[in-house]
Every structure is written in structure tokens, then in C-alpha cells.
Design a protein around this motif. Sequence first.
Motif, short mmCIF file in Angstrom:
data_model
loop_
_atom_site.label_atom_id
_atom_site.label_comp_id
_atom_site.label_asym_id
_atom_site.label_seq_id
_atom_site.Cartn_x
_atom_site.Cartn_y
_atom_site.Cartn_z
N UNK A 159 2.63 2.02 -8.40
CA UNK A 159 4.11 1.86 -8.76
C UNK A 159 4.14 0.48 -9.65
N UNK A 160 5.33 0.36 -10.38
CA UNK A 160 5.45 -0.82 -11.32
C UNK A 160 5.95 -1.93 -10.52
N UNK A 161 6.18 -1.82 -9.10
CA UNK A 161 6.54 -2.80 -8.45
C UNK A 161 5.51 -3.81 -7.71
N UNK A 162 4.21 -3.02 -8.10
CA UNK A 162 2.99 -3.88 -7.42
C UNK A 162 2.49 -3.24 -6.11
N UNK A 163 2.94 -2.06 -5.84
CA UNK A 163 2.48 -1.33 -4.70
C UNK A 163 1.76 -0.39 -5.15
N UNK A 164 0.49 0.12 -4.25
CA UNK A 164 -0.16 1.49 -4.69
C UNK A 164 0.01 2.03 -3.26
N UNK A 165 -0.40 3.45 -3.50
CA UNK A 165 -0.53 4.33 -2.07
C UNK A 165 -1.91 4.90 -2.15
N UNK A 166 -2.60 4.49 -1.25
CA UNK A 166 -4.01 4.97 -1.01
C UNK A 166 -4.21 6.27 0.09
N UNK A 167 -4.84 7.21 -0.47
CA UNK A 167 -5.25 8.41 0.56
C UNK A 167 -6.56 7.84 1.20
N UNK A 168 -6.33 7.65 2.72
CA UNK A 168 -7.81 7.56 3.22
C UNK A 168 -8.28 8.85 3.55
N UNK A 169 -7.66 10.08 3.88
CA UNK A 169 -8.36 11.05 3.90
C UNK A 169 -7.27 12.11 3.62
N UNK A 170 -7.48 13.36 3.94
CA UNK A 170 -6.44 14.40 3.48
C UNK A 170 -5.19 14.26 4.13
N UNK A 171 -5.05 13.82 5.46
CA UNK A 171 -3.93 13.51 6.19
C UNK A 171 -3.32 12.01 6.17
N UNK A 172 -3.85 11.01 5.86
CA UNK A 172 -3.41 9.78 5.84
C UNK A 172 -3.50 8.89 4.69
N UNK A 173 -1.92 8.39 4.47
CA UNK A 173 -1.76 7.59 3.38
C UNK A 173 -1.42 6.34 3.40
N UNK A 174 -1.64 5.31 2.94
CA UNK A 174 -1.36 3.77 3.36
C UNK A 174 -0.71 3.26 1.95
N UNK A 175 0.46 2.47 2.08
CA UNK A 175 1.01 1.91 1.01
C UNK A 175 0.72 0.24 1.18
N UNK A 176 -0.11 -0.15 0.08
CA UNK A 176 -0.36 -1.47 0.22
C UNK A 176 -0.04 -2.37 -1.22
N UNK A 177 0.16 -3.59 -0.96
CA UNK A 177 0.27 -4.38 -2.20
C UNK A 177 -1.20 -4.41 -3.29
N UNK A 178 -0.71 -4.27 -4.41
CA UNK A 178 -2.10 -4.25 -5.30
C UNK A 178 -3.08 -5.23 -5.38
N UNK A 179 -2.32 -6.56 -4.80
CA UNK A 179 -3.19 -7.81 -4.72
C UNK A 179 -4.22 -7.62 -3.76
N UNK A 180 -4.16 -6.70 -2.67
CA UNK A 180 -5.05 -6.60 -1.51
C UNK A 180 -6.11 -5.68 -1.79
N UNK A 181 -6.28 -5.32 -3.09
CA UNK A 181 -7.58 -4.81 -3.48
C UNK A 181 -8.61 -5.63 -3.79
N UNK A 182 -9.84 -5.50 -3.06
CA UNK A 182 -10.89 -6.23 -3.15
C UNK A 182 -11.94 -5.98 -4.13
N UNK A 183 -12.07 -4.36 -4.51
CA UNK A 183 -12.99 -4.01 -5.29
C UNK A 183 -12.67 -2.48 -5.78
N UNK A 184 -12.98 -2.21 -6.74
CA UNK A 184 -12.88 -0.80 -7.41
C UNK A 184 -14.23 -0.32 -7.23
N UNK A 185 -14.41 0.81 -6.50
CA UNK A 185 -15.71 1.39 -6.12
C UNK A 185 -15.92 2.46 -7.23
N UNK A 186 -17.32 2.75 -7.26
CA UNK A 186 -17.73 4.05 -8.07
C UNK A 186 -17.36 5.45 -7.65
#
Length: 110
Positions: A76-103
Amino acid sequence: MSLFISDAVASAGAPSQGSPYSLVIMLVVFGLIFYFMILRPQQKRAKSHATLMNSITKGDEVLTNGGLVGRVTKVSDTGYIVIALNENNEVTIKRDFVAAVLPKGTMKAL
């Protein structure tokens, strides 16, 4: 004479003083050491983290500061991202809390 001050100490002259610029030079040297050892590396780290946060796109696999690994499903443009942990769970976090982009493919390897 005084009972508290010995004659040898009382008769000594004023202590010799060094160059008046020596204190300034020493402060400048300590300032430079502080800058190159602490401030500059911290600024580089903050700049690289800012470019990392701005480069996050949908489909990236990321690692958060909390240790969650997931795939980005929405940015989102507001600084939040939605992360799918698996097929059933999604988490919304602030973009600032991303430590690394994995391969790509890291989640499947886990």
C-alpha cells in the motif's frame, strides 16, 4: 607558614601550559574519530535500509525483524504491506519492519 600546605608546594610556580591549540586539535581528532567510527556507518546502514524498503514489490519473499518469513501479497501507499506466511495466514506490517528481501524460492526451501 600554613599547617596544611607544605613549603615545597607553596613555593612552586604556576604549571607550564602547552600550546593553546593543542586542546582544539585534540577535540577535532576526537570528532573525526567519532564521525568515521559511529556516524558514517550508521548513515550508510540507514540509507541502504531505506532503499531496501522502497524496492519491496508484490511477490518478493521477505524476512521481518520479528523473524517471520513470507511472500508480499499487497503493497500500500501508506507504508504497510501484507505478507502471506502460508496459504491460510496473512499478516499486515509496516514496511519499516522488513529486515531483508530473500532470494526467490527461499520459502520452499524451508
